[in-house]
Design a protein around this motif. Structure first.
Motif, PDB file in Angstrom:
ATOM      1  N   THR A 128       0.828  -1.217   0.000  1.00  0.00           N
ATOM      2  CA  THR A 128       0.000   0.000   0.000  1.00  0.00           C
ATOM      3  C   THR A 128       0.855   1.256   0.000  1.00  0.00           C
ATOM      4  N   GLY A 129       2.175   1.098   0.129  1.00  0.00           N
ATOM      5  CA  GLY A 129       3.059   2.254   0.069  1.00  0.00           C
ATOM      6  C   GLY A 129       3.416   2.820   1.425  1.00  0.00           C
ATOM      7  N   ASP A 130       3.024   2.129   2.500  1.00  0.00           N
ATOM      8  CA  ASP A 130       3.423   2.596   3.832  1.00  0.00           C
ATOM      9  C   ASP A 130       4.943   2.681   3.893  1.00  0.00           C
ATOM     10  N   GLN A 131       5.442   3.769   4.419  1.00  0.00           N
ATOM     11  CA  GLN A 131       6.888   3.946   4.563  1.00  0.00           C
ATOM     12  C   GLN A 131       7.341   3.347   5.891  1.00  0.00           C
ATOM     13  N   VAL A 132       7.295   2.009   5.938  1.00  0.00           N
ATOM     14  CA  VAL A 132       7.674   1.276   7.136  1.00  0.00           C
ATOM     15  C   VAL A 132       8.904   0.448   6.787  1.00  0.00           C
ATOM     16  N   PRO A 133       9.907   0.417   7.660  1.00  0.00           N
ATOM     17  CA  PRO A 133      11.124  -0.352   7.354  1.00  0.00           C
ATOM     18  C   PRO A 133      10.939  -1.860   7.550  1.00  0.00           C
ATOM     19  N   VAL A 134       9.941  -2.411   6.886  1.00  0.00           N
ATOM     20  CA  VAL A 134       9.687  -3.853   6.867  1.00  0.00           C
ATOM     21  C   VAL A 134       9.801  -4.263   5.406  1.00  0.00           C
ATOM     22  N   TYR A 135      10.599  -5.306   5.124  1.00  0.00           N
ATOM     23  CA  TYR A 135      10.941  -5.619   3.744  1.00  0.00           C
ATOM     24  C   TYR A 135      10.419  -6.962   3.245  1.00  0.00           C
ATOM     25  N   GLU A 136      10.249  -7.923   4.139  1.00  0.00           N
ATOM     26  CA  GLU A 136       9.909  -9.262   3.684  1.00  0.00           C
ATOM     27  C   GLU A 136       9.310 -10.060   4.832  1.00  0.00           C
ATOM     28  N   ALA A 137       8.392 -10.966   4.499  1.00  0.00           N
ATOM     29  CA  ALA A 137       7.837 -11.914   5.469  1.00  0.00           C
ATOM     30  C   ALA A 137       7.965 -13.302   4.851  1.00  0.00           C
ATOM     31  N   PHE A 138       8.373 -14.261   5.663  1.00  0.00           N
ATOM     32  CA  PHE A 138       8.741 -15.574   5.139  1.00  0.00           C
ATOM     33  C   PHE A 138       8.309 -16.661   6.116  1.00  0.00           C
ATOM     34  N   ILE A 139       7.784 -17.767   5.573  1.00  0.00           N
ATOM     35  CA  ILE A 139       7.442 -18.928   6.390  1.00  0.00           C
ATOM     36  C   ILE A 139       8.369 -20.063   5.970  1.00  0.00           C
ATOM     37  N   PRO A 140       9.294 -20.481   6.840  1.00  0.00           N
ATOM     38  CA  PRO A 140      10.178 -21.601   6.487  1.00  0.00           C
ATOM     39  C   PRO A 140       9.383 -22.902   6.369  1.00  0.00           C
ATOM     40  N   THR A 141       9.496 -23.552   5.193  1.00  0.00           N
ATOM     41  CA  THR A 141       8.780 -24.803   4.949  1.00  0.00           C
ATOM     42  C   THR A 141       9.719 -25.823   4.321  1.00  0.00           C
ATOM     43  N   GLU A 142       9.251 -27.056   4.276  1.00  0.00           N
ATOM     44  CA  GLU A 142       9.965 -28.114   3.564  1.00  0.00           C
ATOM     45  C   GLU A 142       8.935 -29.028   2.918  1.00  0.00           C
ATOM     46  N   LYS A 143       9.349 -29.676   1.839  1.00  0.00           N
ATOM     47  CA  LYS A 143       8.494 -30.645   1.157  1.00  0.00           C
ATOM     48  C   LYS A 143       8.691 -31.997   1.838  1.00  0.00           C
ATOM     49  N   VAL A 144       7.575 -32.680   2.119  1.00  0.00           N
ATOM     50  CA  VAL A 144       7.611 -33.967   2.807  1.00  0.00           C
ATOM     51  C   VAL A 144       6.811 -34.981   1.995  1.00  0.00           C
ATOM     52  N   ALA A 145       7.423 -36.142   1.768  1.00  0.00           N
ATOM     53  CA  ALA A 145       6.743 -37.219   1.036  1.00  0.00           C
ATOM     54  C   ALA A 145       6.274 -38.272   2.029  1.00  0.00           C
ATOM     55  N   GLU A 146       5.074 -38.762   1.805  1.00  0.00           N
ATOM     56  CA  GLU A 146       4.558 -39.845   2.635  1.00  0.00           C
ATOM     57  C   GLU A 146       3.656 -40.723   1.792  1.00  0.00           C
ATOM     58  N   VAL A 147       3.441 -41.930   2.263  1.00  0.00           N
ATOM     59  CA  VAL A 147       2.582 -42.870   1.552  1.00  0.00           C
ATOM     60  C   VAL A 147       1.281 -42.975   2.335  1.00  0.00           C
ATOM     61  N   ARG A 148       0.179 -42.682   1.643  1.00  0.00           N
ATOM     62  CA  ARG A 148      -1.155 -42.793   2.243  1.00  0.00           C
ATOM     63  C   ARG A 148      -1.997 -43.692   1.357  1.00  0.00           C
ATOM     64  N   GLN A 149      -2.531 -44.735   1.944  1.00  0.00           N
ATOM     65  CA  GLN A 149      -3.379 -45.690   1.229  1.00  0.00           C
ATOM     66  C   GLN A 149      -2.688 -46.178  -0.051  1.00  0.00           C
ATOM     67  N   GLY A 150      -1.388 -46.444   0.077  1.00  0.00           N
ATOM     68  CA  GLY A 150      -0.626 -46.990  -1.033  1.00  0.00           C
ATOM     69  C   GLY A 150      -0.198 -45.987  -2.083  1.00  0.00           C
ATOM     70  N   LYS A 151      -0.517 -44.696  -1.906  1.00  0.00           N
ATOM     71  CA  LYS A 151      -0.139 -43.671  -2.872  1.00  0.00           C
ATOM     72  C   LYS A 151       0.819 -42.675  -2.231  1.00  0.00           C
ATOM     73  N   LYS A 152       1.885 -42.355  -2.973  1.00  0.00           N
ATOM     74  CA  LYS A 152       2.868 -41.395  -2.477  1.00  0.00           C
ATOM     75  C   LYS A 152       2.338 -39.987  -2.706  1.00  0.00           C
ATOM     76  N   THR A 153       2.319 -39.189  -1.646  1.00  0.00           N
ATOM     77  CA  THR A 153       1.886 -37.805  -1.751  1.00  0.00           C
ATOM     78  C   THR A 153       2.991 -36.907  -1.219  1.00  0.00           C
ATOM     79  N   THR A 154       3.068 -35.710  -1.771  1.00  0.00           N
ATOM     80  CA  THR A 154       4.042 -34.721  -1.313  1.00  0.00           C
ATOM     81  C   THR A 154       3.271 -33.539  -0.755  1.00  0.00           C
ATOM     82  N   THR A 155       3.618 -33.141   0.469  1.00  0.00           N
ATOM     83  CA  THR A 155       2.968 -32.005   1.102  1.00  0.00           C
ATOM     84  C   THR A 155       4.030 -31.018   1.553  1.00  0.00           C
ATOM     85  N   THR A 156       3.595 -29.809   1.838  1.00  0.00           N
ATOM     86  CA  THR A 156       4.483 -28.786   2.374  1.00  0.00           C
ATOM     87  C   THR A 156       4.220 -28.681   3.867  1.00  0.00           C
ATOM     88  N   ARG A 157       5.292 -28.753   4.649  1.00  0.00           N
ATOM     89  CA  ARG A 157       5.176 -28.701   6.102  1.00  0.00           C
ATOM     90  C   ARG A 157       5.929 -27.482   6.624  1.00  0.00           C
TER      91      ARG A 157
END
Length: 181
Positions: free
Chosen positions: A38-67
């Protein structure tokens, strides 16, 4: 924006950990990023959520999710302190006024910035491009499990080794496929 200006922008501020309501990490991050646009002149530059991709097998099918690596927390790059080491109240109130923010890690009186090595350890996978997919491990060495199929079906054994790459557990004699959950 030219490359030198982009590099300069990336070096501004320090990373702080913000405690959020559980499950509201994405909403808080998105709200901070929207307010910055919005153009606020605030010294805040970035927001970040650290995640990783995780593979697991559910009902015999491999799925990849973000955790989320740190549920209930997001990282914000900002100039929280002025040149005299005092809290920049405009930046502090900007973050504290976002719905879902509980406070700064380390307390609201004197929040501590993350060290460069802490930031590098978390950012390295995100900057490398395609993130490595890790198997979701629901087992630990020493845990007793019941074998569900094969020649040793319904026998129990203690796990002595875990082979994440192949998705197998070793009972000391053989590797067997495992299916979390």
């Amino acid at each position: 924006m030219n490359e030198s200006a982009e590099t300069e922008r990336d070096k501004r501020g320090q990373w702080f950990v913000i405690h959020t309501l559980s499950g509201h990490e994405n909403k808080v991050r998105d709200k901070i990023l929207r307010q910055l646009q919005t153009g606020d002149q605030v010294p805040v530059y970035e927001a970040f959520i650290p995640t990783e991709k995780v593979a697991e097998v559910r009902q015999g099918k491999k799925t990849t999710t973000t955790r989320k690596l740190f549920p209930g927390y997001i990282w914000v790059r900002m100039d929280l302190y002025d040149d005299l080491g005092m809290i920049n109240e405009k930046a502090w109130y900007f973050i504290r006024s976002v719905q879902g923010v509980l406070g700064f890690l380390g307390g609201d009186n004197k929040p501590t910035a993350l060290t460069e090595s802490e930031v590098e350890d978390i950012m390295r996978p995100a900057q490398a491009g395609a993130p490595e997919v890790k198997p979701k491990i629901a087992f630990e060495v020493g845990e007793v499990v019941r074998i569900k199929d094969g020649a040793f079906e319904n026998f129990e054994g203690a796990i002595q080794e875990i082979d994440n790459e192949r998705g197998k557990l070793a009972d000391g004699f053989h590797f067997r496929s495992f299916h979390p959950g």
